[in-house]
Structures are given as structure tokens and as C-alpha cells.
Scaffold this motif. Structure first.
Motif, PDB file in Angstrom:
ATOM      1  N   THR A  24       0.816  -1.227   0.000  1.00  0.00           N
ATOM      2  CA  THR A  24       0.000   0.000   0.000  1.00  0.00           C
ATOM      3  C   THR A  24       0.849   1.277   0.000  1.00  0.00           C
ATOM      4  N   SER A  29       2.859   0.511  -4.344  1.00  0.00           N
ATOM      5  CA  SER A  29       1.866   0.957  -5.332  1.00  0.00           C
ATOM      6  C   SER A  29       2.493   1.118  -6.708  1.00  0.00           C
ATOM      7  N   ALA A  49       0.021  -4.918   4.274  1.00  0.00           N
ATOM      8  CA  ALA A  49       0.011  -3.503   4.673  1.00  0.00           C
ATOM      9  C   ALA A  49       0.120  -3.432   6.181  1.00  0.00           C
ATOM     10  N   ASN A  52      -3.624   0.190   6.438  1.00  0.00           N
ATOM     11  CA  ASN A  52      -4.517   0.667   5.382  1.00  0.00           C
ATOM     12  C   ASN A  52      -5.369  -0.468   4.789  1.00  0.00           C
ATOM     13  N   ILE A  54      -8.465  -0.441   3.625  1.00  0.00           N
ATOM     14  CA  ILE A  54      -9.250  -0.151   2.415  1.00  0.00           C
ATOM     15  C   ILE A  54      -8.391  -0.355   1.159  1.00  0.00           C
ATOM     16  N   LYS A  55      -7.194   0.213   1.188  1.00  0.00           N
ATOM     17  CA  LYS A  55      -6.332   0.102   0.001  1.00  0.00           C
ATOM     18  C   LYS A  55      -5.873  -1.341  -0.215  1.00  0.00           C
ATOM     19  N   GLN A  58      -8.716  -3.388  -1.646  1.00  0.00           N
ATOM     20  CA  GLN A  58      -8.961  -3.014  -3.051  1.00  0.00           C
ATOM     21  C   GLN A  58      -7.885  -3.637  -3.961  1.00  0.00           C
ATOM     22  N   GLN A  59      -6.615  -3.574  -3.518  1.00  0.00           N
ATOM     23  CA  GLN A  59      -5.513  -4.168  -4.313  1.00  0.00           C
ATOM     24  C   GLN A  59      -5.674  -5.687  -4.405  1.00  0.00           C
ATOM     25  N   GLU A  62      -8.451  -6.484  -6.817  1.00  0.00           N
ATOM     26  CA  GLU A  62      -8.100  -6.113  -8.196  1.00  0.00           C
ATOM     27  C   GLU A  62      -7.120  -7.110  -8.813  1.00  0.00           C
TER      28      GLU A  62
END
Ligand code: NDP
Length: 399
Positions: A24, A29, A49, A52, A54-55, A58-59, A62
Motif C-alpha cells: 500500500t 503501489s 500492509a 490501510n 481499504i487500500k 482493493q488491491q 483487483e
């Protein structure tokens, strides 16, 4: 079987399996940005992470990873909830980080910030993985131990720090005796030529505004104090077969030459490029090949001038302190790193002023006797003690 299926099977078989420790952050990133442009070439095993959620979630979704780990174990349920309905294994805490590092990925990006990255990085080293090393702190605090482990377990290390990545590209490893010296270039950070600024009143916001690079908060502050270059000096000593007196530092404010290697015949090799971490990350990702990146291409006519300046060691005492720690050896670099981590955190939290950072590191180094470290347990003990001593000093500082 039609050819399309055959091709896709071949592609799957040729995919490089990857884990990113610290996905993250800025380096993490940027690594995912490169992978997202070459999805067919990589298969992501694990992402991690600190806080974080949320990030990270999401990663993880994805890139359809096998495992996602949050270091702060109080956030385990939050991550579990965020990944519900997927098959992604969720982990937490140091145990989770170690599990992530132990996943069978051929290539591991070590981009956790600070000595917290040491344990997981060693785990990946012990299974003989290729380590893309961004995390310089783990090499500074346990360099000798780490390099021995790399040798013992047949792991491969590819430096990601732009300076060390540059040296890795131009160093003649077959003939190290032909190397005269290594010169690390330093941008100088935001304050090296700003005489009007009152160094005692620098705020965290000012310190993290790096003129050339976009990076995480800790390394940005390290760049502002120039401790980053001090850490890099120690990192270079462990990574390359040179002695301590063959390492030099110069200020090069444009950050175009990322470092240089001078040879005994008078030749100097340099690696140049725009200041974009995706270039060294891509080099590590595609090694031993190269891959294209979206980084802006270097146009020397547009740049026009490259400047080189001797660093002001009085204004930036971190350079001498780090060089001394490297020369003393034993536990000195471990203490330096731990104390610097504590001091930078305290500065970012508004507990101490900018100029207190390096004073605190110096006081901590003065207070603790250096000792030999023969195993990882010794490293952790020295690290913990240095953090305790630095925190005691912080308590005594009135802001
Ligand atoms: P960031 O602060 O941007 O990211 C750090 C990453 O590590 C994040 O994923 C963060 O998670 C995670 N993390 C932080 N603390 C812990 C912890 N205690 N345990 C586990 N994970 C943790 O840092 P950068 O990406 O800038 O730097 C990473 C490393 O790379 C540093 O060692 C730095 O010196 C080095 N480096 C960085 C460069 C750059 O351009 N950024 C250039 C050269 C080297 P979370 O997001 O949840 O906080």
C-alpha cells in the motif's frame, strides 16, 4: 485444444509469481502499477500492509491475490469483512507477514518501511527467493547477518533504491578489484540550498515535500536530514564488494545521475534516468531482462545542466554520524537506524523539532556501548534497547 487455450496455458506457466511486502506504500503501489500494465506476466501470491485496510482490500481484489495480510492485528476483522465473498486468505500480525513472505513467490518486493521489514524479508531470503530490496533499514540494522543468509540460502538480491539499482547496473562484479570508488548521488532534499529557512521551525509538511521524488513520509524526512544518504552509504557497503573508504557522496540536485562507479583506469560509469521509481522497480521486476515503463524518457537537452556540489556536513551532520557508525561497525548501524526511526516518527507526530532528529540519534549512539552481534536475537535486542533509550530522550525534550 485450440491454440488460444494452449497459448493461455503457456502464459500461465511462464508467469512470474510475486509477493509485495508493503503493497500500500509508495514503492508497493508503483510496483503494482507496473504489474497492472503487464498482467499476463505476473501472478500475485500475497500483499501486505500495516493499517490501510481499504487500500489493501482493493488491491487484493483487483489483482485476485491468494493472501492479504494486515500487520496491525486489531484490524484483522475489518480486513476479513472487506474481503468476504472472495477466496483470499486473510492474515494479520507478524505471524501473518511471515506467512505472506513464505508463500511460494519467486520474486518478493521488500517495501515495508523500517526494521519491521526485517523478519518477513529474511523469511523470503530463507526460501531462496529473488528479493527486490527497497527496504534499506533492514540492511542497515542487520547487514552482515542478512548477507550471510542470502549466501547460505542461495537467494538473489536486486537493489531497488535508485542509487543502488544504478550501481547494480554498472558495477563490474567479475572484476571488483578494478573499481576505484562508488559515488552515491544525493538530491540534497528540500533544504540543502535554502539559506533563508529557519531550520529550527521546519514542519513535517515542509520536510516531506521532496523536490524530485514522490515517496513515503519516513524516507522523505530522511532525505531532508540527509540521513537517507547516510543509510544508503551503509546499504552500499553491504551490497557491493568495496571497502568503507571507497564510498563517496555528492549532491546532484537534478537527480538525473542516480550513482556512479569509478574504475582504476579513470573511466567513470553512470546510470541516468528521470527520477521515477518505476524505472528501478521495473529493472528488478524484469531482471535479467528489461521491460518498458510509462516513466518520462530522459531528454538531456531539456534538462540542460547537471550540477554537482560537495555536501555541507556541518549543516547536515547525519552524513558524518552514519559514516562513523559504518566505520565503528558492530552494533553501531543498528543503533543508528533504530534511533533514527524513533526520531523521525516523533518529528512526524509533532513531538520533537526537525533539528532534534539527528541530535537524538547522536545522543543515543553516545549513550549505548557498541557490541558484537552474532545472531538475529542480538540484532533485535540492540534495536529494542536503542528505541527505548531514544524514547527516554524524547520524554525529556520540551517543545
Ligand atoms: P511508505 O510509507 O509509502 O509505505 C510503507 C509500506 O509499509 C506500506 O505498505 C505500509 O502499510 C507498510 N508498513 C508500515 N509500517 C509497517 C509495519 N510496522 N509492519 C508492516 N508493514 C508496515 O514507504 P515507501 O514505499 O516510501 O518506502 C518503503 C521502503 O522503501 C523504505 O524502506 C524506503 O526507505 C525504501 N525506499 C523508498 C523509495 C520511494 O521512492 N518511496 C525509494 C527508495 C527506497 P500502510 O500503508 O498500511 O501504512
Amino acid at each position: 485444444m485450440n491454440s488460444l487455450n494452449k497459448d493461455s496455458l503457456n502464459l500461465a506457466a511462464n508467469k512470474k509469481s510475486v509477493t509485495i511486502l508493503g503493497s500500500t506504500g509508495s514503492i508497493g503501489s508503483n510496483t503494482l502499477d507496473l504489474i497492472s500494465r503487464n498482467r499476463d506476466a505476473y501472478d500475485i501470491k500475497a500483499l501486505t500492509a500495516n493499517k490501510n485496510v481499504i487500500k489493501l482490500a482493493q488491491q487484493a481484489k483487483e489483482f485476485n491475490v491468494d493472501m492479504a495480510v494486515i500487520a496491525d492485528s486489531t484490524l484483522y476483522s475489518e480486513l476479513k469483512l472487506a474481503l468476504s465473498g472472495t477466496n483470499i486468505i486473510v492474515g494479520a500480525g507478524l505471524e501473518g507477514l511471515i506467512e505472506a513472505a513464505d508463500m511460494p513467490a519467486q520474486w518478493v518486493m521488500s517495501s515495508i518501511v523500517g526494521a519491521a521489514g526485517l523478519g518477513p524479508t529474511l523469511t523470503a531470503i530463507r526460501r531462496g527467493a529473488t528479493i527486490a530490496l527497497a527496504n534499506k533499514e533492514c540492511l542497515v540494522c542487520a547487514g552482515e547477518f542478512m548477507m550471510k543468509q542470502i549466501k547460505k540460502h542461495g537467494a538473489t538480491i536486486i537493489p531497488v533504491d535508485s542509487e543502488h539499482n544504478a550501481i547494480f547496473q554498472i558495477f563490474d562484479f567479475n572484476h571488483p578489484e578494478t573499481v576505484d570508488k562508488i559515488t552515491l548521488t544525493a538530491s540534497g532534499g528540500p533544504f540543502w540550498n535554502n539559506d533563508s529557512i529557519d531550520m529550527t521551525s521546519i514542519t513535517p509538511n515542509q520536510a516531506v515535500k521532496h523536490p524530485n521524488w514522490s515517496m513515503g513520509a519516513k524516507i522523505s524526512v530522511d532525505s531532508a536530514t540527509l540521513m537517507n544518504k547516510g543509510l544508503e552509504l551503509i546499504e552500499a557497503y553491504y551490497l557491493f564488494p568495496v571497502n568503507k573508504n571507497q564510498l563517496d557522496i555528492i549532491i546532484h540536485p537534478q537527480s538525473i545521475i542516480h550513482s556512479m562507479v569509478s574504475y582504476i583506469d579513470g573511466s567513470v560509469l553512470a546510470q541516468l534516468g528521470m527520477p521515477d521509481m518505476r524505472t528501478p522497480i521495473s529493472y528488478a521486476l524484469a531482471w535479467p531482462n528489461r521491460m518498458s515503463t510509462p516513466s518520462k524518457k530522459l531528454d538531456l537537452l531539456e534538462i540542460g545542466t547537471l550540477d554537482f556540489i560537495k555536501p555541507d556536513r556541518k549543516k547536515f551532520p547525519a552524513l558524518n554520524i552514519a559514516r562513523d557508525a559504518l566505520h565503528y561497525g558492530e552494533s553501531a548501524p543498528t543503533i543508528l537506524n533504530a534511533s533514527n526511526e524513533v526520531a523521525v516518527r516523533a518529528f512526524l507526530d509533532g513531538k520533537i523539532g526537525f533539528q532534534e532528529i539527528i541530535k537524538l540519534v547522536e545522543k543515543t549512539l553516545d549513550k549505548i556501548n557498541f557490541c558484537k552481534m552474532s545472531c538475529l536475537k542480538d540484532v533485535y535486542e540492540v534495536d529494542e534497547n536503542a528505541r527505548r533509550v531514544s524514547n527516554e530522550f524524547i520524554k525529556g525534550i520540551k517543545k
